[in-house]
Design a protein around this motif. Structure first.
Motif, PDB file in Angstrom:
ATOM      1  N   GLU A   3       0.847  -1.187   0.000  1.00 10.67           N
ATOM      2  CA  GLU A   3       0.000   0.000   0.000  1.00 10.67           C
ATOM      3  C   GLU A   3       0.890   1.248   0.000  1.00 10.67           C
ATOM      4  O   GLU A   3       2.005   1.232   0.492  1.00 10.67           O
ATOM      5  N   PHE A   4       0.357   2.337  -0.545  1.00  8.64           N
ATOM      6  CA  PHE A   4       1.157   3.555  -0.683  1.00  8.64           C
ATOM      7  C   PHE A   4       1.402   4.203   0.680  1.00  8.64           C
ATOM      8  O   PHE A   4       0.512   4.309   1.509  1.00  8.64           O
ATOM      9  N   HIS A   5       2.648   4.609   0.901  1.00 13.87           N
ATOM     10  CA  HIS A   5       3.035   5.378   2.075  1.00 13.87           C
ATOM     11  C   HIS A   5       3.789   6.608   1.592  1.00 13.87           C
ATOM     12  O   HIS A   5       4.436   6.579   0.544  1.00 13.87           O
ATOM     13  N   LEU A   6       3.734   7.660   2.374  1.00 16.11           N
ATOM     14  CA  LEU A   6       4.341   8.921   1.958  1.00 16.11           C
ATOM     15  C   LEU A   6       5.837   8.764   1.666  1.00 16.11           C
ATOM     16  O   LEU A   6       6.369   9.382   0.741  1.00 16.11           O
ATOM     17  N   SER A   7       6.509   7.915   2.448  1.00 17.28           N
ATOM     18  CA  SER A   7       7.950   7.734   2.245  1.00 17.28           C
ATOM     19  C   SER A   7       8.265   7.097   0.902  1.00 17.28           C
ATOM     20  O   SER A   7       9.404   7.163   0.429  1.00 17.28           O
ATOM     21  N   TYR A   8       7.261   6.481   0.268  1.00 13.90           N
ATOM     22  CA  TYR A   8       7.485   5.858  -1.033  1.00 13.90           C
ATOM     23  C   TYR A   8       7.789   6.894  -2.115  1.00 13.90           C
ATOM     24  O   TYR A   8       8.298   6.549  -3.187  1.00 13.90           O
ATOM     25  N   LEU A   9       7.488   8.165  -1.828  1.00 22.96           N
ATOM     26  CA  LEU A   9       7.852   9.211  -2.784  1.00 22.96           C
ATOM     27  C   LEU A   9       9.372   9.272  -2.960  1.00 22.96           C
ATOM     28  O   LEU A   9       9.862   9.650  -4.028  1.00 22.96           O
ATOM     29  N   LEU A  10      10.116   8.896  -1.914  1.00 21.00           N
ATOM     30  CA  LEU A  10      11.572   8.815  -2.038  1.00 21.00           C
ATOM     31  C   LEU A  10      11.960   7.831  -3.134  1.00 21.00           C
ATOM     32  O   LEU A  10      12.936   8.038  -3.869  1.00 21.00           O
ATOM     33  N   PHE A  11      11.192   6.757  -3.236  1.00 21.14           N
ATOM     34  CA  PHE A  11      11.450   5.722  -4.241  1.00 21.14           C
ATOM     35  C   PHE A  11      11.273   6.289  -5.645  1.00 21.14           C
ATOM     36  O   PHE A  11      12.139   6.114  -6.514  1.00 21.14           O
ATOM     37  N   TYR A  12      10.171   7.012  -5.850  1.00 19.61           N
ATOM     38  CA  TYR A  12       9.897   7.552  -7.183  1.00 19.61           C
ATOM     39  C   TYR A  12      10.823   8.724  -7.516  1.00 19.61           C
ATOM     40  O   TYR A  12      11.147   8.947  -8.684  1.00 19.61           O
ATOM     41  N   MET A  13      11.258   9.445  -6.499  1.00 19.91           N
ATOM     42  CA  MET A  13      12.248  10.503  -6.722  1.00 19.91           C
ATOM     43  C   MET A  13      13.557   9.934  -7.249  1.00 19.91           C
ATOM     44  O   MET A  13      14.310  10.617  -7.961  1.00 19.91           O
ATOM     45  N   SER A  14      13.829   8.671  -6.922  1.00 19.16           N
ATOM     46  CA  SER A  14      15.126   8.061  -7.241  1.00 19.16           C
ATOM     47  C   SER A  14      15.112   7.277  -8.543  1.00 19.16           C
ATOM     48  O   SER A  14      16.114   6.635  -8.889  1.00 19.16           O
ATOM     49  N   GLY A  15      14.019   7.313  -9.274  1.00 18.01           N
ATOM     50  CA  GLY A  15      13.879   6.486 -10.474  1.00 18.01           C
ATOM     51  C   GLY A  15      14.825   6.824 -11.608  1.00 18.01           C
ATOM     52  O   GLY A  15      15.004   6.029 -12.534  1.00 18.01           O
ATOM     53  N   ILE A  16      15.468   8.001 -11.560  1.00 20.89           N
ATOM     54  CA  ILE A  16      16.389   8.390 -12.633  1.00 20.89           C
ATOM     55  C   ILE A  16      17.835   8.013 -12.301  1.00 20.89           C
ATOM     56  O   ILE A  16      18.765   8.436 -12.994  1.00 20.89           O
ATOM     57  N   ALA A  17      18.035   7.198 -11.271  1.00 14.58           N
ATOM     58  CA  ALA A  17      19.391   6.842 -10.829  1.00 14.58           C
ATOM     59  C   ALA A  17      20.191   6.180 -11.940  1.00 14.58           C
ATOM     60  O   ALA A  17      21.317   6.597 -12.251  1.00 14.58           O
ATOM     61  N   VAL A  18      19.649   5.126 -12.536  1.00 14.12           N
ATOM     62  CA  VAL A  18      20.371   4.377 -13.567  1.00 14.12           C
ATOM     63  C   VAL A  18      20.635   5.238 -14.802  1.00 14.12           C
ATOM     64  O   VAL A  18      21.763   5.261 -15.310  1.00 14.12           O
ATOM     65  N   PRO A  19      19.628   5.981 -15.322  1.00 14.06           N
ATOM     66  CA  PRO A  19      19.925   6.893 -16.438  1.00 14.06           C
ATOM     67  C   PRO A  19      21.049   7.875 -16.136  1.00 14.06           C
ATOM     68  O   PRO A  19      21.912   8.122 -16.988  1.00 14.06           O
ATOM     69  N   LEU A  20      21.078   8.432 -14.913  1.00 16.18           N
ATOM     70  CA  LEU A  20      22.132   9.385 -14.561  1.00 16.18           C
ATOM     71  C   LEU A  20      23.506   8.721 -14.571  1.00 16.18           C
ATOM     72  O   LEU A  20      24.488   9.310 -15.048  1.00 16.18           O
ATOM     73  N   PHE A  21      23.596   7.500 -14.063  1.00 14.78           N
ATOM     74  CA  PHE A  21      24.874   6.793 -14.046  1.00 14.78           C
ATOM     75  C   PHE A  21      25.409   6.590 -15.461  1.00 14.78           C
ATOM     76  O   PHE A  21      26.593   6.817 -15.743  1.00 14.78           O
ATOM     77  N   PHE A  22      24.540   6.141 -16.369  1.00 16.40           N
ATOM     78  CA  PHE A  22      25.000   5.902 -17.737  1.00 16.40           C
ATOM     79  C   PHE A  22      25.305   7.218 -18.454  1.00 16.40           C
ATOM     80  O   PHE A  22      26.266   7.302 -19.231  1.00 16.40           O
ATOM     81  N   MET A  23      24.526   8.254 -18.186  1.00 19.09           N
ATOM     82  CA  MET A  23      24.782   9.546 -18.831  1.00 19.09           C
ATOM     83  C   MET A  23      26.114  10.134 -18.395  1.00 19.09           C
ATOM     84  O   MET A  23      26.886  10.645 -19.224  1.00 19.09           O
TER      85      MET A  23
END
Length: 341
Positions: free
Chosen positions: A33-53
Motif C-alpha cells: 500500500e502507498f506510504h508517503l515515504s514511497y515518494l523517495l522511491f519515485y524521486m530516485s527512479g532516474i538513478a540508472v539513467p544518470l549513471f550511464f549519462m
C-alpha cells in the motif's frame, strides 16, 4: 584542468538514488500500500539513467583505442571477482563450495543479477558498452547525424519495449522485460542514456535553447512532473508500486534525466561543499558495492523493514552508515587504486 565538480555531484546523487531504491524497495515488499515515504522511491527512479549519462559524458573525449576500453573491462571483472571471492571466503574455508563457485557467481552477478551482488548487473552492461566503444568511436560518434540516428533508433526501440511491458502486464500479468530481458542486456535503454551523455559533451554543451527549455530552474518543475507521473504509472499501468525500473524506457524519464543532468551541471560547487561532494563521490563505487549485501542481511535477520512509519529514519541512517564506512575504507591507498575503473 579544473575538476568539474558538477559531474561528481551527479555521480553522488545517482549513488544515493540507487541506495534509496533498494532501501525503500525493501519496505514495499512488506507493505505494497502507498506510504508517503514511497515518494523517495519515485524521486530516485532516474538513478540508472544518470549513471550511464555521466559515464558517457566522461568518456566522450577519450580516445585511448581498443586497449583502453579492454583495460576498463578487465578492471570491472577484477573488482567483481574479488568482492565475490571475499564474500565466499568462509564457505571456502569450511569446504562447503569449490574454488570455481565464486567465479560462477561473479558471472551471474554481472549478467543475470544473481549471486551475492546482483547490483553488479550495471557493470555487466558497462562491459557490453565498453566492448562496443571502439566501433562507436570510429564510425558513429564522430559523425553527428549517425549519432543522432542511433539515438533515435534506440529511443524507438525503448518505446516498443515500454509498450510491450504495459501490454503483457495488463493482458498476462507479467512484465515483458522482467521475464525475457535480463537487466544487463537492456542496451536499448542503457546505451541510449550513455550516448545521450556523449551527445551532451560533444555537441550540446553550449546549446542554450536546450538549457533554457529543460535546464536550470525549469529542471525542478520537470523533476516534480516526473515523480508524479512515475507514481501514477506504476500504480495505474503496471499495478505494481515497485515497477520504477521499467519506467526508464518512457519519454518522461528521458526528459527528466536530461533535465536533472543539465540542472546540476548549471550549479557551481566550490569551497567546503565542493570538497565534500568530491570526497563522497569518489567513494560512491564502494557504497554501491556494499549497500545491497548489508540490506539483504538486515532484511533476513531483522524486522527493520516491517514498520513503514519509520522508513525515512531507516533510509537516512543506512545512508549515513554506508557513506561513513566507505569514506574511511576508501582512504586506504590500495583500495583507491583497486577500485579505479
Amino acid at each position: 584542468m579544473d575538476r568539474d565538480i558538477s559531474l561528481d555531484a551527479i555521480k553522488l546523487v545517482a549513488c544515493i538514488f540507487v541506495c534509496t531504491l533498494h532501501t525503500i524497495g525493501m519496505f514495499m515488499s512488506e507493505s505494497p500500500e502507498f506510504h508517503l515515504s514511497y515518494l523517495l522511491f519515485y524521486m530516485s527512479g532516474i538513478a540508472v539513467p544518470l549513471f550511464f549519462m555521466v559515464n558517457g559524458f566522461l568518456l566522450a573525449p577519450k580516445d585511448g583505442g581498443i586497449k583502453y576500453y579492454y583495460r576498463k573491462i578487465f578492471n570491472i571483472v577484477k573488482i567483481v571477482c574479488v568482492f565475490t571471492f571475499i564474500f565466499d571466503i568462509p564457505k571456502l574455508v569450511r569446504g562447503d563450495i569449490s574454488i570455481l563457485i565464486p567465479f560462477k557467481q561473479a558471472c551471474s552477478s554481472l549478467f543475470f543479477q544473481g549471486g551475492v551482488f546482483p547490483v553488479f548487473w550495471f557493470f555487466g552492461s558497462l562491459i557490453f558498452i565498453y566492448a562496443l566503444m571502439p566501433f562507436l568511436k570510429k564510425y558513429i560518434i564522430p559523425i553527428r547525424t549517425r549519432l543522432y540516428g542511433l539515438l533515435l533508433f534506440l529511443s524507438v526501440l525503448q518505446f516498443i519495449i515500454y509498450t510491450c511491458d504495459i501490454y503483457t502486464n495488463y493482458t498476462y500479468s507479467f512484465i515483458f522485460e522482467n521475464v525475457y530481458i535480463p537487466q544487463s542486456f537492456r542496451l536499448y535503454s542503457h546505451l541510449m542514456y550513455f550516448l545521450l551523455g556523449v551527445c551532451l559533451r560533444l555537441y550540446l554543451t553550449d546549446n542554450n535553447m536546450l538549457k533554457n527549455v529543460i535546464g536550470g530552474g525549469e529542471s525542478v518543475l520537470c523533476y516534480i512532473i516526473y515523480i508524479l507521473c512515475a507514481a501514477l504509472i506504476c500504480y495505474l499501468l503496471y499495478r505494481n508500486v515497485g515497477a520504477i525500473e521499467y519506467f526508464q524506457n518512457s519519454i518522461i524519464c528521458v526528459l527528466a534525466s536530461l533535465s536533472f543532468f543539465l540542472g546540476l551541471r548549471s550549479i557551481v560547487f566550490s569551497g567546503y561543499i565542493g570538497r565534500t561532494i568530491v570526497n563522497l563521490s569518489s567513494c560512491s563505487i564502494l557504497v554501491y558495492t556494499i549497500h545491497y549485501p548489508i540490506l539483504s542481511l538486515l532484511y533476513m535477520k531483522t524486522d527493520l523493514f516491517v514498520h513503514t512509519d519509520f522508513s525515512f529514519l531507516v533510509w537516512a541512517g543506512l545512508l549515513l552508515l554506508w557513506f561513513f564506512i566507505s569514506y574511511w575504507v576508501y582512504q586506504i591507498q590500495y583500495v583507491r587504486s583497486f577500485l579505479r575503473i
